[in-house]
Design an enzyme around this catalytic site. Structure first.
Site, PDB file in Angstrom:
ATOM      1  N   GLU A  35     -48.740  -7.432   1.365  1.00  0.00           N
ATOM      2  CA  GLU A  35     -48.366  -8.330   2.451  1.00  0.00           C
ATOM      3  C   GLU A  35     -47.635  -9.569   1.925  1.00  0.00           C
ATOM      4  O   GLU A  35     -46.718 -10.079   2.575  1.00  0.00           O
ATOM      5  CB  GLU A  35     -49.610  -8.756   3.224  1.00  0.00           C
ATOM      6  CG  GLU A  35     -50.301  -7.632   3.982  1.00  0.00           C
ATOM      7  CD  GLU A  35     -51.257  -6.834   3.111  1.00  0.00           C
ATOM      8  OE1 GLU A  35     -51.878  -5.901   3.633  1.00  0.00           O
ATOM      9  OE2 GLU A  35     -51.366  -7.125   1.900  1.00  0.00           O
ATOM     10  N   PRO A  95     -50.878   1.882 -11.672  1.00  0.00           N
ATOM     11  CA  PRO A  95     -51.969   1.793 -10.684  1.00  0.00           C
ATOM     12  C   PRO A  95     -51.774   0.591  -9.762  1.00  0.00           C
ATOM     13  O   PRO A  95     -51.279  -0.457 -10.180  1.00  0.00           O
ATOM     14  CB  PRO A  95     -53.215   1.610 -11.565  1.00  0.00           C
ATOM     15  CG  PRO A  95     -52.813   2.131 -12.914  1.00  0.00           C
ATOM     16  CD  PRO A  95     -51.358   1.789 -13.047  1.00  0.00           C
ATOM     17  N   ARG A  96     -52.176   0.748  -8.523  1.00  0.00           N
ATOM     18  CA  ARG A  96     -51.995  -0.325  -7.553  1.00  0.00           C
ATOM     19  C   ARG A  96     -52.878  -1.528  -7.869  1.00  0.00           C
ATOM     20  O   ARG A  96     -52.464  -2.672  -7.677  1.00  0.00           O
ATOM     21  CB  ARG A  96     -52.287   0.181  -6.139  1.00  0.00           C
ATOM     22  CG  ARG A  96     -52.152  -0.916  -5.068  1.00  0.00           C
ATOM     23  CD  ARG A  96     -52.060  -0.348  -3.686  1.00  0.00           C
ATOM     24  NE  ARG A  96     -51.980  -1.395  -2.676  1.00  0.00           N
ATOM     25  CZ  ARG A  96     -50.892  -2.068  -2.353  1.00  0.00           C
ATOM     26  NH1 ARG A  96     -49.766  -1.818  -2.997  1.00  0.00           N
ATOM     27  NH2 ARG A  96     -50.901  -2.991  -1.413  1.00  0.00           N
ATOM     28  N   GLU A 108     -43.869  -6.578 -11.538  1.00  0.00           N
ATOM     29  CA  GLU A 108     -42.709  -5.896 -12.121  1.00  0.00           C
ATOM     30  C   GLU A 108     -42.331  -4.618 -11.385  1.00  0.00           C
ATOM     31  O   GLU A 108     -41.607  -3.795 -11.935  1.00  0.00           O
ATOM     32  CB  GLU A 108     -42.968  -5.565 -13.590  1.00  0.00           C
ATOM     33  CG  GLU A 108     -42.990  -6.746 -14.518  1.00  0.00           C
ATOM     34  CD  GLU A 108     -42.901  -6.343 -15.980  1.00  0.00           C
ATOM     35  OE1 GLU A 108     -42.136  -6.974 -16.719  1.00  0.00           O
ATOM     36  OE2 GLU A 108     -43.589  -5.383 -16.385  1.00  0.00           O
ATOM     37  N   ASN A 145     -45.825   1.411   0.689  1.00  0.00           N
ATOM     38  CA  ASN A 145     -44.458   1.107   1.095  1.00  0.00           C
ATOM     39  C   ASN A 145     -43.436   1.813   0.205  1.00  0.00           C
ATOM     40  O   ASN A 145     -43.444   1.642  -1.018  1.00  0.00           O
ATOM     41  CB  ASN A 145     -44.272  -0.420   1.032  1.00  0.00           C
ATOM     42  CG  ASN A 145     -42.836  -0.839   1.186  1.00  0.00           C
ATOM     43  OD1 ASN A 145     -42.053  -0.168   1.846  1.00  0.00           O
ATOM     44  ND2 ASN A 145     -42.488  -1.962   0.580  1.00  0.00           N
ATOM     45  N   LEU A 146     -42.556   2.616   0.814  1.00  0.00           N
ATOM     46  CA  LEU A 146     -41.507   3.296   0.046  1.00  0.00           C
ATOM     47  C   LEU A 146     -40.171   2.555   0.090  1.00  0.00           C
ATOM     48  O   LEU A 146     -39.195   2.965  -0.547  1.00  0.00           O
ATOM     49  CB  LEU A 146     -41.330   4.737   0.524  1.00  0.00           C
ATOM     50  CG  LEU A 146     -41.022   5.028   2.012  1.00  0.00           C
ATOM     51  CD1 LEU A 146     -39.616   4.668   2.404  1.00  0.00           C
ATOM     52  CD2 LEU A 146     -41.273   6.498   2.311  1.00  0.00           C
ATOM     53  N   GLU A 197     -39.112  -0.364  -1.091  1.00  0.00           N
ATOM     54  CA  GLU A 197     -38.607  -0.982  -2.317  1.00  0.00           C
ATOM     55  C   GLU A 197     -37.909   0.038  -3.200  1.00  0.00           C
ATOM     56  O   GLU A 197     -36.878  -0.258  -3.807  1.00  0.00           O
ATOM     57  CB  GLU A 197     -39.748  -1.661  -3.066  1.00  0.00           C
ATOM     58  CG  GLU A 197     -40.280  -2.896  -2.351  1.00  0.00           C
ATOM     59  CD  GLU A 197     -41.389  -3.577  -3.136  1.00  0.00           C
ATOM     60  OE1 GLU A 197     -41.823  -3.022  -4.163  1.00  0.00           O
ATOM     61  OE2 GLU A 197     -41.822  -4.666  -2.720  1.00  0.00           O
TER      62      GLU A 197
END
Length: 421
Positions: free
Chosen positions: A60, A266-267, A311, A335-336, A338
């Site tokens: 967000e 990893p997120r 990054e 989200n795709l 980017e």
């Protein structure tokens, strides 16, 4: 109902505080600024009137970047109060908006009790509250109404699953939704579902995430990373969630990587060490991004672990094909946009209910492909890595898709303008 909800919060606070301290073992940011989470603050950093933007975590916060930049340009006499719930969200906000100095004030949002939120509002006295995406808190809404602060839900999305959950607490959530001044929804489907909760003024403005411009510094950093990797083709597994790395590594087990390598990001940063151990336990040659420095990636390295913050655009720039995590398991996807904005072919798994419309639109535009499981993802990625012309075609369509949907920031600013004083 809201009274019972508030009582439940107070009863849960000892457990919440314990969990906060526990998380702080791996993420020290959770043990910092703890008083803010209970509505206690020092001296205000600025006397400028504040526009409050709440961005709960990393995704967000990054999505809010075009809107915050636009607000600061359009209202030079105002500052931004940027609040978060996670330590990584706050760190991301500092990295993105530190250039503005005292014009951007950061804080944790207090826990959702009337007393704590009331203290927060009296201290900062924001002129407007902008909640990003899905963050509608019952006591925040009630206290904003009490203090005369208009509330806008921006870049709003609501999946069918989230709507079903909200309906189970309909007395609580519908009261909160009715207090929204207006809603800027990402899609018509989101708008329909939000209206069903009782929000009074819902308009479709599109996704602000399409307006995120890849930072030139990150693109240059990605080019340098790619130069250190060398001529090998690169599959990026971006924003992977718990359980997905195991599936991906299992699928890689029967594949000869040959003249290619895999980057796994990893997120959640608290899982970096866990994923590193997982990779090494399976016999893969691992290089950690944090330990790479200015060195080249050795030819023997099979997997590069993206254990760095801020990054993601650099990783997208450095790859040839991007898989977007959170979609192999029923977690709702990530989200795709980017990846598309950098012109990379995208693969997504079957579970994208949090981003259903944008995912379907990207597939229809030829920018993305859906795969059924991890093995199908690895097989599909290998085919694309071998097919230069198809990979280039998908990349061009991804870039066109991202550019075609821009403009949500300007439409959202038009809604906010009459509310800012």
């Amino acid at each position: 109902m809201r009274f019972l909800y508030s009582v439940a919060w107070w009863l849960a606070l000892p457990l919440v505080l314990g969990r906060l301290w526990w998380r702080g073992r791996k993420e020290p940011g959770y043990r910092q600024h703890m008083a803010e989470r209970f509505g206690f603050y020092g001296v205000r950093a600025t006397n400028m009137p504040l526009i409050w933007v709440h961005a709960v975590s990393v995704g967000e916060t990054r999505a809010a970047e075009p809107l915050i930049d636009a607000l600061l340009r359009a209202y030079p006499a105002h500052g931004i109060l940027l609040t978060h719930m996670t330590a990584t969200g706050r760190e991301t906000g500092r990295a993105l908006f530190g250039k503005y100095g005292a014009r951007v004030v950061q804080s944790f949002l207090p826990y959702d009790t009337g007393w704590m939120v009331g203290r927060f509002l009296r201290h900062f006295a924001p002129r407007l509250c902008v909640l990003m995406e899905t963050e509608v808190w019952p006591n925040v809404m009630a206290q904003c109404a009490r203090h005369g602060v208009p509330v806008v839900l921006a870049n709003a999305r609501l999946s069918q699953r989230s709507l079903a959950k909200a309906r189970r607490l309909s007395a609580l959530m519908m009261e909160a939704a009715r207090r929204l001044t207006c809603v800027a929804a990402q899609t018509e489907a989101d708008a329909v579902r939000i209206r069903q909760l009782g929000a009074p003024d819902v308009q479709v403005t599109g996704s602000i995430k399409f307006d995120v411009t890849p930072p030139s510094q990150m693109i240059a950093q990605g080019a340098m990373l790619r130069a250190r990797i060398g001529p090998r083709k690169v599959l990026l597994c971006a924003s992977t969630r718990e359980g997905e790395e195991t599936l991906i590594l299992d699928a890689l087990g029967g594949i000869d990587l040959g003249n290619s390598m895999v980057v796994i990001v990893p997120r959640h940063p608290q899982r970096f060490d866990e994923v590193a151990s997982m990779i090494e336990s399976r016999g893969y040659t691992l290089q950690r991004r944090s330990a790479l420095g200015d060195k080249v990636v050795a030819p023997a390295v099979q997997i590069l672990l993206g254990d760095s913050m801020g990054e993601m655009f650099a990783y997208y720039e450095a790859c040839d094909v991007a898989f977007i995590g959170g979609s192999l398991l029923p977690l709702g996807g990530q989200n795709l946009i980017e990846a598309c904005a950098v012109g990379k072919p995208v693969l997504i798994g079957p579970h994208t209910f949090n981003f259903s419309t944008v995912s379907d639109d990207a597939i229809e535009a030829g920018a993305a492909r859906r795969v059924n499981d991890a093995q199908a993802m690895i097989d599909g990625a290998c085919k694309l890595l071998r097919d230069d012309s198809e990979r280039m075609r998908m990349g061009q369509q991804a870039l066109a898709f991202a550019r075609q949907h821009r403009g949500a920031t300007a439409r959202t600013m038009a809604l906010l303008g009459p509310l800012i004083r």
